[in-house]
Design a protein around this motif. Sequence first.
Motif, PDB file in Angstrom:
ATOM      1  N   THR A  17     -16.051 -13.411 193.340  1.00 45.42           N
ATOM      2  CA  THR A  17     -15.621 -13.458 194.740  1.00 45.42           C
ATOM      3  C   THR A  17     -14.954 -14.789 195.022  1.00 45.42           C
ATOM      4  OG1 THR A  17     -17.481 -12.057 195.397  1.00 45.42           O
ATOM      5  CG2 THR A  17     -16.376 -13.317 197.144  1.00 45.42           C
ATOM      6  N   TYR A  18     -13.766 -14.735 195.612  1.00 48.82           N
ATOM      7  CA  TYR A  18     -13.082 -15.930 196.123  1.00 48.82           C
ATOM      8  C   TYR A  18     -13.125 -15.840 197.642  1.00 48.82           C
ATOM      9  CZ  TYR A  18     -10.437 -15.768 191.622  1.00 48.82           C
ATOM     10  OH  TYR A  18     -10.050 -15.707 190.311  1.00 48.82           O
ATOM     11  N   THR A  19     -13.389 -16.959 198.297  1.00 46.67           N
ATOM     12  CA  THR A  19     -13.216 -17.024 199.748  1.00 46.67           C
ATOM     13  C   THR A  19     -12.418 -18.276 200.079  1.00 46.67           C
ATOM     14  OG1 THR A  19     -15.266 -18.254 200.165  1.00 46.67           O
ATOM     15  CG2 THR A  19     -15.401 -15.843 200.233  1.00 46.67           C
ATOM     16  N   TRP A  20     -11.679 -18.185 201.183  1.00 42.52           N
ATOM     17  CA  TRP A  20     -10.878 -19.315 201.648  1.00 42.52           C
ATOM     18  C   TRP A  20     -11.152 -19.517 203.133  1.00 42.52           C
ATOM     19  CZ3 TRP A  20      -8.727 -15.061 199.105  1.00 42.52           C
ATOM     20  CH2 TRP A  20      -8.415 -15.274 197.753  1.00 42.52           C
ATOM     21  N   THR A  21     -11.369 -20.771 203.506  1.00 39.26           N
ATOM     22  CA  THR A  21     -11.522 -21.123 204.920  1.00 39.26           C
ATOM     23  C   THR A  21     -10.688 -22.369 205.198  1.00 39.26           C
ATOM     24  OG1 THR A  21     -13.542 -22.349 204.420  1.00 39.26           O
ATOM     25  CG2 THR A  21     -13.812 -20.122 205.247  1.00 39.26           C
ATOM     26  N   SER A  22     -10.087 -22.381 206.352  1.00 37.20           N
ATOM     27  CA  SER A  22      -9.261 -23.512 206.762  1.00 37.20           C
ATOM     28  C   SER A  22     -10.142 -24.685 207.165  1.00 37.20           C
ATOM     29  CB  SER A  22      -8.369 -23.103 207.926  1.00 37.20           C
ATOM     30  OG  SER A  22      -7.602 -24.200 208.356  1.00 37.20           O
ATOM     31  N   GLN A  23      -9.728 -25.865 206.733  1.00 41.60           N
ATOM     32  CA  GLN A  23     -10.380 -27.103 207.154  1.00 41.60           C
ATOM     33  C   GLN A  23      -9.364 -27.970 207.890  1.00 41.60           C
ATOM     34  OE1 GLN A  23     -11.946 -28.373 203.221  1.00 41.60           O
ATOM     35  NE2 GLN A  23     -13.967 -28.051 204.120  1.00 41.60           N
ATOM     36  N   GLY A  24      -8.519 -27.314 208.635  1.00 40.66           N
ATOM     37  CA  GLY A  24      -7.431 -27.987 209.326  1.00 40.66           C
ATOM     38  C   GLY A  24      -6.116 -27.417 208.840  1.00 40.66           C
ATOM     39  N   GLU A  25      -5.034 -27.943 209.355  1.00 41.35           N
ATOM     40  CA  GLU A  25      -3.710 -27.411 209.048  1.00 41.35           C
ATOM     41  C   GLU A  25      -3.334 -27.481 207.571  1.00 41.35           C
ATOM     42  OE1 GLU A  25       0.205 -28.570 210.960  1.00 41.35           O
ATOM     43  OE2 GLU A  25      -1.117 -28.295 212.700  1.00 41.35           O
ATOM     44  N   ARG A  26      -3.762 -28.535 206.899  1.00 42.89           N
ATOM     45  CA  ARG A  26      -3.304 -28.752 205.524  1.00 42.89           C
ATOM     46  C   ARG A  26      -4.442 -28.856 204.504  1.00 42.89           C
ATOM     47  NH1 ARG A  26       1.325 -29.637 204.007  1.00 42.89           N
ATOM     48  NH2 ARG A  26       0.785 -31.181 202.436  1.00 42.89           N
ATOM     49  N   ARG A  27      -5.610 -28.333 204.848  1.00 39.70           N
ATOM     50  CA  ARG A  27      -6.749 -28.437 203.932  1.00 39.70           C
ATOM     51  C   ARG A  27      -7.500 -27.110 203.910  1.00 39.70           C
ATOM     52  NH1 ARG A  27      -9.378 -32.869 201.614  1.00 39.70           N
ATOM     53  NH2 ARG A  27     -11.604 -32.610 201.276  1.00 39.70           N
ATOM     54  N   THR A  28      -7.885 -26.674 202.706  1.00 38.89           N
ATOM     55  CA  THR A  28      -8.545 -25.386 202.520  1.00 38.89           C
ATOM     56  C   THR A  28      -9.802 -25.556 201.676  1.00 38.89           C
ATOM     57  OG1 THR A  28      -6.390 -24.281 202.547  1.00 38.89           O
ATOM     58  CG2 THR A  28      -8.229 -23.039 201.611  1.00 38.89           C
ATOM     59  N   ARG A  29     -10.849 -24.923 202.086  1.00 41.25           N
ATOM     60  CA  ARG A  29     -12.058 -24.856 201.264  1.00 41.25           C
ATOM     61  C   ARG A  29     -12.044 -23.512 200.543  1.00 41.25           C
ATOM     62  NH1 ARG A  29     -17.200 -26.756 200.438  1.00 41.25           N
ATOM     63  NH2 ARG A  29     -18.851 -25.212 200.176  1.00 41.25           N
ATOM     64  N   MET A  30     -12.156 -23.572 199.224  1.00 38.46           N
ATOM     65  CA  MET A  30     -12.219 -22.353 198.409  1.00 38.46           C
ATOM     66  C   MET A  30     -13.564 -22.300 197.715  1.00 38.46           C
ATOM     67  SD  MET A  30      -9.762 -20.946 195.394  1.00 38.46           S
ATOM     68  CE  MET A  30     -10.345 -19.621 194.321  1.00 38.46           C
ATOM     69  N   THR A  31     -14.192 -21.125 197.788  1.00 34.63           N
ATOM     70  CA  THR A  31     -15.412 -20.901 197.023  1.00 34.63           C
ATOM     71  C   THR A  31     -15.125 -19.881 195.931  1.00 34.63           C
ATOM     72  OG1 THR A  31     -16.242 -19.100 198.402  1.00 34.63           O
ATOM     73  CG2 THR A  31     -16.895 -21.346 199.026  1.00 34.63           C
ATOM     74  N   GLU A  53      -8.513 -14.515 203.193  1.00 33.08           N
ATOM     75  CA  GLU A  53      -9.927 -14.667 203.578  1.00 33.08           C
ATOM     76  C   GLU A  53     -10.870 -14.451 202.397  1.00 33.08           C
ATOM     77  OE1 GLU A  53     -13.112 -12.315 206.366  1.00 33.08           O
ATOM     78  OE2 GLU A  53     -11.085 -12.557 207.158  1.00 33.08           O
ATOM     79  N   ARG A  54     -10.705 -13.305 201.674  1.00 37.68           N
ATOM     80  CA  ARG A  54     -11.673 -12.953 200.635  1.00 37.68           C
ATOM     81  C   ARG A  54     -11.041 -12.010 199.610  1.00 37.68           C
ATOM     82  NH1 ARG A  54     -14.805 -10.947 203.953  1.00 37.68           N
ATOM     83  NH2 ARG A  54     -14.159  -8.780 203.847  1.00 37.68           N
ATOM     84  N   LEU A  55     -11.433 -12.207 198.348  1.00 37.55           N
ATOM     85  CA  LEU A  55     -11.045 -11.314 197.251  1.00 37.55           C
ATOM     86  C   LEU A  55     -12.283 -11.104 196.393  1.00 37.55           C
ATOM     87  CD1 LEU A  55      -8.905  -9.867 195.410  1.00 37.55           C
ATOM     88  CD2 LEU A  55      -8.688 -12.044 194.235  1.00 37.55           C
ATOM     89  N   VAL A  56     -12.616  -9.841 196.141  1.00 40.00           N
ATOM     90  CA  VAL A  56     -13.759  -9.520 195.292  1.00 40.00           C
ATOM     91  C   VAL A  56     -13.284  -8.607 194.174  1.00 40.00           C
ATOM     92  CG1 VAL A  56     -16.089  -8.531 195.188  1.00 40.00           C
ATOM     93  CG2 VAL A  56     -15.304  -9.649 197.300  1.00 40.00           C
ATOM     94  N   MET A  57     -13.576  -9.038 192.936  1.00 43.90           N
ATOM     95  CA  MET A  57     -13.244  -8.252 191.744  1.00 43.90           C
ATOM     96  C   MET A  57     -14.537  -7.930 191.019  1.00 43.90           C
ATOM     97  SD  MET A  57      -9.978 -10.382 190.249  1.00 43.90           S
ATOM     98  CE  MET A  57     -10.870 -11.941 190.162  1.00 43.90           C
ATOM     99  N   ARG A  58     -14.600  -6.729 190.407  1.00 44.26           N
ATOM    100  CA  ARG A  58     -15.831  -6.317 189.737  1.00 44.26           C
ATOM    101  C   ARG A  58     -15.501  -5.595 188.424  1.00 44.26           C
ATOM    102  NH1 ARG A  58     -18.555  -2.961 193.737  1.00 44.26           N
ATOM    103  NH2 ARG A  58     -19.000  -4.935 194.752  1.00 44.26           N
ATOM    104  N   THR A  59     -16.351  -5.824 187.451  1.00 41.18           N
ATOM    105  CA  THR A  59     -16.300  -5.074 186.214  1.00 41.18           C
ATOM    106  C   THR A  59     -17.693  -4.551 185.921  1.00 41.18           C
ATOM    107  OG1 THR A  59     -15.728  -5.064 183.869  1.00 41.18           O
ATOM    108  CG2 THR A  59     -16.633  -7.115 184.734  1.00 41.18           C
ATOM    109  N   ALA A  60     -17.775  -3.355 185.341  1.00 39.58           N
ATOM    110  CA  ALA A  60     -19.079  -2.770 185.029  1.00 39.58           C
ATOM    111  C   ALA A  60     -19.254  -2.594 183.528  1.00 39.58           C
ATOM    112  CB  ALA A  60     -19.222  -1.420 185.737  1.00 39.58           C
ATOM    113  N   GLN A  61     -18.309  -3.063 182.754  1.00 41.21           N
ATOM    114  CA  GLN A  61     -18.356  -2.808 181.322  1.00 41.21           C
ATOM    115  C   GLN A  61     -18.979  -3.967 180.548  1.00 41.21           C
ATOM    116  OE1 GLN A  61     -13.831  -3.690 181.771  1.00 41.21           O
ATOM    117  NE2 GLN A  61     -14.180  -2.880 179.759  1.00 41.21           N
ATOM    118  N   GLY A  62     -19.372  -3.666 179.333  1.00 40.16           N
ATOM    119  CA  GLY A  62     -19.874  -4.694 178.437  1.00 40.16           C
ATOM    120  C   GLY A  62     -21.306  -5.087 178.739  1.00 40.16           C
ATOM    121  N   PRO A  63     -21.815  -6.076 177.995  1.00 39.51           N
ATOM    122  CA  PRO A  63     -23.206  -6.483 178.154  1.00 39.51           C
ATOM    123  C   PRO A  63     -23.453  -7.339 179.393  1.00 39.51           C
ATOM    124  CG  PRO A  63     -22.125  -7.849 176.520  1.00 39.51           C
ATOM    125  CD  PRO A  63     -21.136  -6.786 176.924  1.00 39.51           C
TER     126      PRO A  63
END
Length: 146
Positions: free
Chosen positions: A92-106, A76-86
């Motif tokens: 954030t990645y998200t995945w939603t099904s668009q049917g049995e064999r199709r996926t929308r990824m943001t 469903e969702r993965l969120v990674m964060r870094t606080a270092q550097g300038p």
Amino acid sequence: MAVDVLTAISIDRPLVLVADYAADPANAPEWYANIASVSWQTPPPATLGSRLDFVAHFLGRRLSYTYEIVDFVPHERLVMRTAQGPFPMETTYTWTSQGERRTRMTLRNRGEPSGFSAVAAPVMSRAMHRATTRDLARLKSLLESR
């Protein structure tokens, strides 16, 4: 000025396959053009609290940073964060099904740059959008060719 870049793509593969592949940071150098390497600080697999060292090249600069997984709902969702550097960043990645064999990824990258990075934020936003659009196209090509 904040940077907030959102890109998305539809991939002709089942959600579980797309999410499992994209959520594994070890695969990032294969589909992200700018990521040279990823190494684990904590034992794999990716889970809440996992920490990973990334080396990337962006806008002619070598960047080294540590991401921590701060939110993870498998398939469903993965969120990674870094606080270092300038340029502290959240990805954030998200995945939603668009049917049995199709996926929308943001793929969303956002952060609050400081120093020179803050001045360059509009240029960085456009470059990040171009790069992440290409990265998602590469991911689509890799997964659909398997």
